[in-house]
Structure formats: structure tokens, C-alpha cells
Design a protein around this motif. Sequence first.
Motif, PDB file in Angstrom:
ATOM      1  N   LYS A   1     -34.849  18.754  -0.753  1.00 45.04           N
ATOM      2  CA  LYS A   1     -34.711  17.905  -1.939  1.00 45.04           C
ATOM      3  C   LYS A   1     -35.861  18.157  -2.921  1.00 45.04           C
ATOM      4  O   LYS A   1     -35.642  18.238  -4.132  1.00 45.04           O
ATOM      5  CB  LYS A   1     -34.699  16.435  -1.492  1.00 45.04           C
ATOM      6  N   VAL A   2     -37.077  18.292  -2.383  1.00 49.03           N
ATOM      7  CA  VAL A   2     -38.230  18.559  -3.266  1.00 49.03           C
ATOM      8  C   VAL A   2     -38.007  19.881  -4.014  1.00 49.03           C
ATOM      9  O   VAL A   2     -38.197  19.952  -5.233  1.00 49.03           O
ATOM     10  CB  VAL A   2     -39.549  18.594  -2.463  1.00 49.03           C
ATOM     11  N   LEU A   3     -37.564  20.892  -3.279  1.00 50.98           N
ATOM     12  CA  LEU A   3     -37.321  22.188  -3.933  1.00 50.98           C
ATOM     13  C   LEU A   3     -36.237  22.045  -5.003  1.00 50.98           C
ATOM     14  O   LEU A   3     -36.357  22.597  -6.103  1.00 50.98           O
ATOM     15  CB  LEU A   3     -36.907  23.245  -2.898  1.00 50.98           C
TER      16      LEU A   3
ATOM     17  N   LYS B   1     -45.951  29.124  -9.755  1.00 47.61           N
ATOM     18  CA  LYS B   1     -47.323  28.792 -10.139  1.00 47.61           C
ATOM     19  C   LYS B   1     -47.512  27.400 -10.726  1.00 47.61           C
ATOM     20  O   LYS B   1     -48.628  26.953 -10.942  1.00 47.61           O
ATOM     21  CB  LYS B   1     -47.815  29.836 -11.151  1.00 47.61           C
ATOM     22  N   ASP B   2     -46.423  26.704 -11.018  1.00 54.83           N
ATOM     23  CA  ASP B   2     -46.545  25.456 -11.762  1.00 54.83           C
ATOM     24  C   ASP B   2     -46.746  24.261 -10.838  1.00 54.83           C
ATOM     25  O   ASP B   2     -45.805  23.594 -10.429  1.00 54.83           O
ATOM     26  CB  ASP B   2     -45.275  25.280 -12.610  1.00 54.83           C
ATOM     27  N   LYS B   3     -48.006  24.001 -10.519  1.00 56.18           N
ATOM     28  CA  LYS B   3     -48.289  22.921  -9.569  1.00 56.18           C
ATOM     29  C   LYS B   3     -47.840  21.551 -10.099  1.00 56.18           C
ATOM     30  O   LYS B   3     -47.397  20.682  -9.356  1.00 56.18           O
ATOM     31  CB  LYS B   3     -49.786  22.879  -9.251  1.00 56.18           C
ATOM     32  N   GLU B   4     -47.962  21.403 -11.398  1.00 57.18           N
ATOM     33  CA  GLU B   4     -47.583  20.122 -12.010  1.00 57.18           C
ATOM     34  C   GLU B   4     -46.117  19.790 -11.712  1.00 57.18           C
ATOM     35  O   GLU B   4     -45.754  18.653 -11.425  1.00 57.18           O
ATOM     36  CB  GLU B   4     -47.791  20.235 -13.527  1.00 57.18           C
ATOM     37  N   THR B   5     -45.273  20.811 -11.787  1.00 57.47           N
ATOM     38  CA  THR B   5     -43.851  20.610 -11.495  1.00 57.47           C
ATOM     39  C   THR B   5     -43.640  20.255 -10.032  1.00 57.47           C
ATOM     40  O   THR B   5     -42.812  19.413  -9.696  1.00 57.47           O
ATOM     41  CB  THR B   5     -43.058  21.880 -11.870  1.00 57.47           C
ATOM     42  N   VAL B   6     -44.431  20.899  -9.170  1.00 59.71           N
ATOM     43  CA  VAL B   6     -44.323  20.577  -7.742  1.00 59.71           C
ATOM     44  C   VAL B   6     -44.645  19.101  -7.520  1.00 59.71           C
ATOM     45  O   VAL B   6     -43.926  18.389  -6.808  1.00 59.71           O
ATOM     46  CB  VAL B   6     -45.259  21.467  -6.899  1.00 59.71           C
ATOM     47  N   VAL B   7     -45.715  18.645  -8.149  1.00 59.37           N
ATOM     48  CA  VAL B   7     -46.111  17.240  -8.000  1.00 59.37           C
ATOM     49  C   VAL B   7     -44.988  16.327  -8.501  1.00 59.37           C
ATOM     50  O   VAL B   7     -44.622  15.345  -7.850  1.00 59.37           O
ATOM     51  CB  VAL B   7     -47.432  16.960  -8.752  1.00 59.37           C
ATOM     52  N   LYS B   8     -44.422  16.691  -9.650  1.00 55.54           N
ATOM     53  CA  LYS B   8     -43.309  15.889 -10.187  1.00 55.54           C
ATOM     54  C   LYS B   8     -42.125  15.891  -9.234  1.00 55.54           C
ATOM     55  O   LYS B   8     -41.461  14.876  -9.046  1.00 55.54           O
ATOM     56  CB  LYS B   8     -42.856  16.460 -11.544  1.00 55.54           C
ATOM     57  N   GLY B   9     -41.871  17.080  -8.676  1.00 54.88           N
ATOM     58  CA  GLY B   9     -40.754  17.191  -7.728  1.00 54.88           C
ATOM     59  C   GLY B   9     -40.962  16.284  -6.525  1.00 54.88           C
ATOM     60  O   GLY B   9     -40.023  15.642  -6.043  1.00 54.88           O
TER      61      GLY B   9
END
Lengths: 355, 176, 250
Positions: free
Chosen positions: B20-22, B142-150
Motif C-alpha cells: 500500500k505504501v508503494l 530519490k524522493d524521500k519526501e514522497t516516501v514520507v507522504k506515502g
Amino acid sequence: MKKNTYLMKGNEAIAEGAIRAGCKAFFGYPITPQTEIAAYMSNKMRESGGVYLQAESEISAINMVLGAAATGTRVMTSSSSPGISLKTETISYIAASDLPCVIVDVQRAGPGLGGIQPSQADYFQVVKALGHGDFYCLVYAPSGVGEAVEIIHRAFDKADEYRMPVIILADGILGQMMEPVCFDDEIKQDKLVEKNWATSGHQEKRPPNIVNSLILNVNSLEQKIVDRFKKYEEIKLKEVMVEEYLVDDAEIVIIAYGSTARIAKTAVDSMRADGEKIGVLRPISLWPFPNDKIEEISKKVGNILVVEMSMGQMILDVKAVVEGRCKVDFCGRTGGNVPTPTEIIDKVSSIKRGD
Amino acid sequence: MEGKTLFAGFGGQGILFAGKVLSYIGLIDDNNVSWLPSYGPEMRGGTANCSVCISKSPIGSPIVLEPENLIVMNIPSFKKFEASVCVGGNIILDSSLIKDSKSREDIFYYDIPATYLAKKNNLEKLGNIIMLGKFLKIIEYKDKETVVKGIEKSVSKKRKELIEKNIEAFEIGYNN
Amino acid sequence: MKTVFEKTKGLTDAITHYCPGCTHGISHRIVGEVLEEFEVLGKTVGIASVGCSVMSYDYFNVDMVQAPHGRAPSVATGVKRVLPDNIVFTYQGDGDLAAIGTGEVVHAAARGENITVIFINNGTYGMTGGQMAPTTLLSQVTQTTPKGRDKHNDGFPIRVCEMLSTLEGVVYAERTALDSPKGVMQTKRAVKKAFKSQIEKKGFSIVEILSTCPTNWGLTAVESLKWVEKEMTEYYPLGVYKDKTDKGVF
């Protein structure tokens, strides 16, 4: 990502979509793979001021739907194949009483207790005979979560417009799959059609309303059914929904609905990349069935391939329209197995070889 | 970011959640996404898996039969799905749980002792996100911000305290 | 001229199809009178069941829904849940309520569904021509028990009031008999109490009314009344089986 976009399971999105379509009551019973609809409703329906009740049986649940529908309330239930079988008696009563309601069938494999994996083996039941007697239900088969949300809204509107049960025919894949859906923060409530037939108490201002399916006089009953069939003819003219995917120049057309149509599209994309002229026709309304479109295609192409998660049910409707104008082949899996794009491609290859 | 990924392991390892996170990461990046779990009795203590499709074009079949990436956290799933990975694909495996020999030479294997690392860092039950972090590193996301949002989008609103731990687990996997 | 008696406004002017000597008419009148006296005709929804009482949808002067066989309590639940301030009742026979619809009535009662059930127990399936009902007495001859109901083959008659009164959701359960003027008056009191408890939102109420079926019993009207008094009340004792109307069930 657009604002207000969420990943939601098909089941949950259908439930949320129903609430947003003005559904005020849900009566259900647990059965895999649709239980998330009931679970979602048990929380959100109550929050939105509606009624949620878990009945003691599928039969009881659909009768609660009958009662709530008789009052003019937008109401729904959901179940999966064996549960739908139990509901059929009352669906016949609902149709015969000209009551609007929405019923979601997240199909699983049958017959009997069968299995819980996806299936489309209830096409005959839902499209042809969802109970005893001469009647039809509007049947929609969405193939994605976003589309399911649009369709559930349409289902409530059409149920009210035509005063009849509307079925959303899904399957385990659509119910369990998450896809993005967009829901606004605000819920805009449509103005509902006036239901002057509803049994909500006459307030001593009018004669009693009666919701009834018993007509003992043969001529009166015949007339009632004939009138209802006139309505069905109107629906056949106005309510057909179908998607064409790369059909225009196709030499072979695959006909598939629901989840299976997505798999067919994947197969088609792959074959198109190899230069094959092939497309997918996806009936979105199963009743009314897209007869005209299929007839038109049957005059242009050499082969139609019907793909279903069953031993072949919709194919009979396709053949009835095609009337031998082109060849109609079948590719399907059953028992909870899902056809793969490779299986479809292999079938197309064998058709081309003339096997 | 586009691709077909299969997450597989035991029920209770957070397989579906990692998927789901992915999916949310793919969605935030304006892709079409689909997430399809295995469901039913097999979930109760048995194996669990989920298919995640991320694509710029509309997604046809949501079932991942030939994954480009297999993220796997138990032996039965490794045995079941190793052969299905498409040529040139990746298998990210939890080497603290899977000691089996690797039988293919046309794909890439990446070991990470995710369950061990989770325990060691007091992040029990977050081996799944350590695996996801490793995977995102491998595909050079590379987009850590998106990972955090995810992660924020995926964690239940009632369990917000878990967001920080998930981010920590992601970092461990990403930097391993 | 001074009016000394009028037909209740609770019934329509339709002529009923019930046989001579059948007590359905009395039960209808009692329900109609009670609804009229409580001034709730305008907000009442009645649920007709399958059996002789199916056509009651034409007789009660309230909005009516005809339910599938046995399912009236579920249909009533659907109505009541979306219209909690309306008055909702079912009118069911013994085949409908105690055979094919046993599950529905038990669970409506268990939920404490705030509805009133008028249960007509005449020990037979009247509409289909007098077959064995779940309430047919032992040794009673019916079309399908030609030598009398045999407990070894057909089991035992069900006592509905006794059974339902064990459920927490039931606020009022009484059995009466329409075998005499006294019985009629007692039935009216019971029906009144049942509807009053619904108006006060106190839970599920049921009145089981021992009734006649002269046509299928093969008795005259008078013999039928005597049969109710002598045979039926022995197995189905009259009285109040549950009364929590002071506090309600919740």
C-alpha cells in the motif's frame, strides 16, 4: 496526485460511493469477498446518520431492504454468490412491487459453497433470472474502482427513475483491489425524485399506499407485467453502456466485462505491439446488453472471442446477437482461477491459425 | 517508478501494508496504480501476497504474474515466486528468514536481513518497510519526501504514532 | 338520529374474503380500533404476510406492504429503522410466523425491534386448504395429517409466546383467544398494550391470538369457538408471558 484522491478497495469505494449517492440504509450479512462493504457501512453509514443493520440471514437482509425501499428510502445490500442465491425470492418480490434498491454482488466461485476466489459464473443468475417470474433487473458490471463509484451513483438514480432493483455485478478482484478514487470533502446531495407511492404513513391526507406483488386476476397480472416490459423496452433503448477499446480497425474483437476485460486489454496491448489488429468490447451494462454494438461488430470482423471467468455464460447472449455472421470463440477459466493475458493471446493465435 | 511488483510473505508481516505504501508513492507521483491482495483463509497465518502495478498508462490486468520486482519475506513464497520473476528482474529477500539457494542467473538478488534489523532497532513488525526501503534504493528512487507522504497516507488515522517508526524503518532499509 | 356505533376508521370499506365464522375479521377490527384510538392511523405502516391474511393490505386503512412468506418481521424492521417514529406492525399467521418465518420473528424479537406482531394462531394453513401448521395440535386431523398429527412423525406444536418471552428484546407477549365476548375484550386490551409499548418505544411486542378456521377444521362457527376454548387453550394457555412495559427492554 489530485486533491482528495485516496487508494480504496473496490468494496470500500462502493460503500462510500453509495453513501454519497444518498443511500440512507444498509442491511447486510457477512460473506467473503464482499464483507468490507458491510464493515465500511457499519462505521460510515452510522456516522452519516443512516441506518446500518447486520441481519440474521441473507434472506432477512433483503427483506429489510424491501421494507426500507417501500418507504422511499435509498437502500442497498451487498453479498456474494451463495448469499445472492438466498436473496432471489425477495428480489423477485421487489421487482414485482416496483421498488427501487441497489444490490451489490461480489461474485465468488460456485456452484455450492464453491470457493472464495473471483468468478463470473453468476451471469446467468443475475442477468437472466434473479428470482421467479417475468422480470429483469438493471445490471452494471464496473471494471475498476473509480468506475464502480460512478456506477453505484448511477445505480441509485436509475433504480429510482425506473422503480426497479439495480445490480452491481462485481467479482473478488474488483472488491479486493485498491485503486485511486477521488471523493470531494463535501457531499452534494441530488434532489431525489418524488415517491408518492411510498408507504410512509398517509397522514390522513390521502388513501393508503399499498406495496404489493399479489395480483390474483390473470388479466390484471398479465397487464401489469406487459406494462413493466414496456418500461424494459425503454431501458433497452436508453441505458446500454459499453466501452470500445481499439475496436475500430480490429479484425478480431474480444468481448469481456468486469475484471476480465482488464486482463483482455493487457493481452490486446501486447498483441497490438506485435502489429495485431485486435480490440476489446466491454459491456458495462449486462442488462440491457449492448446488442446493437455487437451486431455491428459481427458484420465487420471475422472472429469474436468471448473471455469470462466461467465455463461460458455471456457467450450465449453474444451468439444470439451474432446469429452466425462471424465465428464466436471462448476463452475462460473457472473455479476461482483467472484467465491470464498469455492464455488469451494463445487463444487468439489458435483462432488465427484456424485451429 | 513504473513497474509490476509482487510483495509476498506470511500473514502478519505487513506484506499488504508495504504494498500500500508503494502504491501511494506511485499515486503521489501521478501514476496510475493498482493494489491487489491475495485474500481469504490463506491470510490467517498462511502466506499473503499483493500485486502492485504502477504505470503512466491505464492499468489493464492488476494481477502481477511475472513481477519485475519480487519483495519476499518467507521461504514458501520465495520458492513459489522465484521462477516467475521476469528476466532482468529483481528479488529483494529477507535474508534473516530465507537461507535457500538462489537458482537463477538471469535476475538480480538483493539480500537484506530485514526482520533481524527491525528487531535490533526496536522496530518489530516493521521488517516490511525496511524491505521497501531497500527496494526503493535499488530502483534509485530519490524522493524521500514522497516516501514520507506515502507512509502518512497509508498509516491508519488512529495509529499516527506509527508514522515515525515507519520512516525510521524506511531509512534503515534505504541506507543498508 | 344519535350515532351509537360506527365501524372503525382503522378499516377500509373493502369487503373481506374471510370465510363465515373465521375470526380474522374480529382481529382486524381490534387492530383498526386500537390504531384509531391512539390516533396513529396516519403514521402506521402495516406488513401483510402470506396466507389468509395476505389481503389484509386491502382492509387496514393504513399504508401497507405485503411481505414474502415468513419475512414480515424483517420487512417491518426495514420500515421501522428508517421511520423510527412511525408505527409498524405485522399481521401473520402460524405457518408464516412459526414455520417458514421462525428465524425472522426470533431475531426481530431478540433485537428488541420496536414493532408489534399480531400473530393469528388457528393451528392450520388456511389459505392452501388446511394442511398441518407448526401449531397444529397433536392428533389434530389436517389435510397432511389425515390420521391426526403424530408426534413421532410430525414433532410437537410450537408455543410461540413461551418461546419468544425468553428473549430480552421482548417487552410484551400475551396470548388471548377469540372464543367469547370476554376473549374479544381481552384481546383488545392486549393489542392496545402492545401498541402502547411501541408508541412509547419500549421494544418488541407480540399478541398471539387463538383463532378459528371453521372451513378447514370442518366445524361450524359455534363448534369452532368451543374447540378453541376446549382444545387449543389447554395446549396454549392464555395469559401474559412477558410484561416489561413499565421500563422497556433497553
